[in-house]
Design a protein around this motif. Structure first.
Motif, PDB file in Angstrom:
ATOM      1  N   TRP A   1      42.174  42.826  38.634  1.00  0.00           N
ATOM      2  CA  TRP A   1      42.593  42.634  40.024  1.00  0.00           C
ATOM      3  C   TRP A   1      43.348  41.332  40.246  1.00  0.00           C
ATOM      4  O   TRP A   1      44.046  41.177  41.247  1.00  0.00           O
ATOM      5  N   LEU A   2      43.231  40.361  39.327  1.00  0.00           N
ATOM      6  CA  LEU A   2      43.803  39.033  39.550  1.00  0.00           C
ATOM      7  C   LEU A   2      45.262  39.024  39.117  1.00  0.00           C
ATOM      8  O   LEU A   2      45.584  38.956  37.931  1.00  0.00           O
ATOM      9  N   ASP A   3      46.155  39.110  40.103  1.00  0.00           N
ATOM     10  CA  ASP A   3      47.585  39.155  39.826  1.00  0.00           C
ATOM     11  C   ASP A   3      48.185  37.750  39.895  1.00  0.00           C
ATOM     12  O   ASP A   3      47.472  36.753  40.078  1.00  0.00           O
ATOM     13  N   GLN A   4      49.486  37.668  39.755  1.00  0.00           N
ATOM     14  CA  GLN A   4      50.143  36.366  39.706  1.00  0.00           C
ATOM     15  C   GLN A   4      49.991  35.604  41.024  1.00  0.00           C
ATOM     16  O   GLN A   4      49.860  34.371  41.033  1.00  0.00           O
ATOM     17  N   GLU A   5      49.965  36.327  42.148  1.00  0.00           N
ATOM     18  CA  GLU A   5      49.800  35.668  43.448  1.00  0.00           C
ATOM     19  C   GLU A   5      48.441  34.979  43.540  1.00  0.00           C
ATOM     20  O   GLU A   5      48.337  33.824  43.965  1.00  0.00           O
TER      21      GLU A   5
ATOM     22  N   LEU B   1      32.817  37.177  33.690  1.00  0.00           N
ATOM     23  CA  LEU B   1      31.622  37.813  33.152  1.00  0.00           C
ATOM     24  C   LEU B   1      31.749  39.329  33.070  1.00  0.00           C
ATOM     25  O   LEU B   1      30.812  40.007  32.647  1.00  0.00           O
ATOM     26  N   ALA B   2      32.886  39.843  33.494  1.00  0.00           N
ATOM     27  CA  ALA B   2      33.107  41.290  33.416  1.00  0.00           C
ATOM     28  C   ALA B   2      33.389  41.699  31.973  1.00  0.00           C
ATOM     29  O   ALA B   2      33.682  40.869  31.116  1.00  0.00           O
ATOM     30  N   SER B   3      33.295  42.974  31.722  1.00  0.00           N
ATOM     31  CA  SER B   3      33.560  43.489  30.383  1.00  0.00           C
ATOM     32  C   SER B   3      35.036  43.345  30.028  1.00  0.00           C
ATOM     33  O   SER B   3      35.901  43.216  30.914  1.00  0.00           O
ATOM     34  N   TYR B   4      35.333  43.358  28.733  1.00  0.00           N
ATOM     35  CA  TYR B   4      36.720  43.361  28.259  1.00  0.00           C
ATOM     36  C   TYR B   4      37.459  44.548  28.883  1.00  0.00           C
ATOM     37  O   TYR B   4      36.889  45.621  29.006  1.00  0.00           O
ATOM     38  N   PRO B   5      38.690  44.355  29.366  1.00  0.00           N
ATOM     39  CA  PRO B   5      39.600  43.230  29.144  1.00  0.00           C
ATOM     40  C   PRO B   5      39.573  42.143  30.204  1.00  0.00           C
ATOM     41  O   PRO B   5      40.405  41.255  30.193  1.00  0.00           O
ATOM     42  N   GLY B   6      38.630  42.186  31.144  1.00  0.00           N
ATOM     43  CA  GLY B   6      38.530  41.141  32.147  1.00  0.00           C
ATOM     44  C   GLY B   6      39.363  41.404  33.390  1.00  0.00           C
ATOM     45  O   GLY B   6      39.884  42.501  33.605  1.00  0.00           O
ATOM     46  N   CYS B   7      39.514  40.365  34.215  1.00  0.00           N
ATOM     47  CA  CYS B   7      40.116  40.547  35.547  1.00  0.00           C
ATOM     48  C   CYS B   7      41.603  40.232  35.607  1.00  0.00           C
ATOM     49  O   CYS B   7      42.261  40.534  36.610  1.00  0.00           O
ATOM     50  N   LEU B   8      42.176  39.592  34.577  1.00  0.00           N
ATOM     51  CA  LEU B   8      43.580  39.208  34.643  1.00  0.00           C
ATOM     52  C   LEU B   8      44.511  40.397  34.462  1.00  0.00           C
ATOM     53  O   LEU B   8      44.331  41.203  33.534  1.00  0.00           O
ATOM     54  N   ASN B   9      45.509  40.505  35.315  1.00  0.00           N
ATOM     55  CA  ASN B   9      46.557  41.495  35.097  1.00  0.00           C
ATOM     56  C   ASN B   9      47.295  41.187  33.794  1.00  0.00           C
ATOM     57  O   ASN B   9      47.306  40.045  33.313  1.00  0.00           O
ATOM     58  N   ASP B  10      47.937  42.196  33.239  1.00  0.00           N
ATOM     59  CA  ASP B  10      48.598  42.035  31.942  1.00  0.00           C
ATOM     60  C   ASP B  10      49.698  40.981  31.961  1.00  0.00           C
ATOM     61  O   ASP B  10      49.985  40.357  30.931  1.00  0.00           O
ATOM     62  N   ASP B  11      50.320  40.767  33.123  1.00  0.00           N
ATOM     63  CA  ASP B  11      51.432  39.815  33.196  1.00  0.00           C
ATOM     64  C   ASP B  11      50.978  38.403  33.577  1.00  0.00           C
ATOM     65  O   ASP B  11      51.802  37.516  33.795  1.00  0.00           O
TER      66      ASP B  11
END
Length: 257
Positions: free
Chosen positions: A196-200, A212-222
């Motif tokens: 859910w965590l995008d560049q904005e 603490l979330a499972s892989y791949p985590g909260c970061l967007n791919d970009d």
């Protein structure tokens, strides 16, 4: 009494300890395989051993063989299964320990305590710091509780109105997730199992992020970030014996039902 043949597969340290606990029964033969994929060697071993019970890790193992052998008739204990594994095990009896409330809550409590242990490795105190915790599921509830009990200030960031109301009722500071970038704090903890965590969001959040979330985590791919640390499977890393006991109790409990 008929001998039970168990196979425990996975790299998480709790699984090795689980195999030891299972093997204490004289009627059981237990093999533990420290494998991260289902490959030819594992396939051959399982085919020859023909276990009655198989314990798989939380996340499904990648399959590197054209045909998985030796699992027919075995009762399966797994965390999650993808479509490939569901097809492979379509004729097997399957119990998901991630659907066992007892396991989920005990694992969440261990995750919270393990995060505290991990955080102390940074040589920082919790008391007097403000922690932003995203989500308010079981892990988030346990993390927020233990941080506040030590003296941390906790703010909960959620999208769900139900979780927002629940966190408010428990006297936490609460914000909508969309507004979390405007909240000042010292430490950011994600428990939402989604990208859910995008560049904005990334540009607005200045504090270090512990996921603490499972892989791949909260970061967007970009999104690229230096002060970000993904911390999956904390119970097995910090408390393998305790985590194995929780899993053991879940499995034995499911066998008794």
């Amino acid at each position: 009494m008929k001998e039970e043949k168990w196979l425990v597969v996975g790299t998480d340290a709790r699984l090795k300890m689980l195999a030891k606990k299972l093997s204490k029964e004289n009627t059981r033969t237990v093999y533990y395989k420290n494998e991260s994929v289902w490959d030819e060697d594992l396939n051959r071993m399982v085919y020859e051993f023909k276990p009655n019970f198989i314990v798989l890790p939380i996340h499904p193992l990648p399959v590197e063989v054209p045909l998985v052998m030796g699992v027919s008739g075995a009762k399966i204990f797994a965390g999650k299964l993808n479509d490939e594994w569901k097809s492979i095990l379509k004729n097997n009896e399957i119990s998901y320990y991630l659907e066992d409330e007892g396991f989920i809550w005990q694992n969440a409590a261990l995750t919270a305590e393990a995060f505290v242990s991990s955080f102390y490795n940074t040589k920082q105190a919790i008391q007097g710091k403000k922690f932003i915790v995203t989500g308010f599921g079981r892990v988030a509830k346990m993390v927020a509780h233990i941080l506040r009990s030590i003296g941390g200030d906790v703010c909960i960031a959620v999208r769900s109105n139900v979780q927002l109301s629940e966190a408010k009722a428990l006297r936490y500071e609460v914000v909508q997730l969309d507004d979390v970038g405007y909240v000042d704090g010292d430490v950011f903890i994600n428990t939402i199992p989604a990208k859910w965590l995008d560049q904005e969001f990334n540009e607005k959040i200045a504090m270090p992020i512990y996921d603490l979330a499972s892989y791949p985590g909260c970061l967007n791919d970009d999104v690229s970030r230096k002060d970000y640390e993904l911390l999956p499977a904390l119970p097995g890393k910090f408390f393998p014996n305790d985590a194995a006991h929780v899993l053991y109790e879940s499995i034995v409990g499911q066998l008794r039902r």
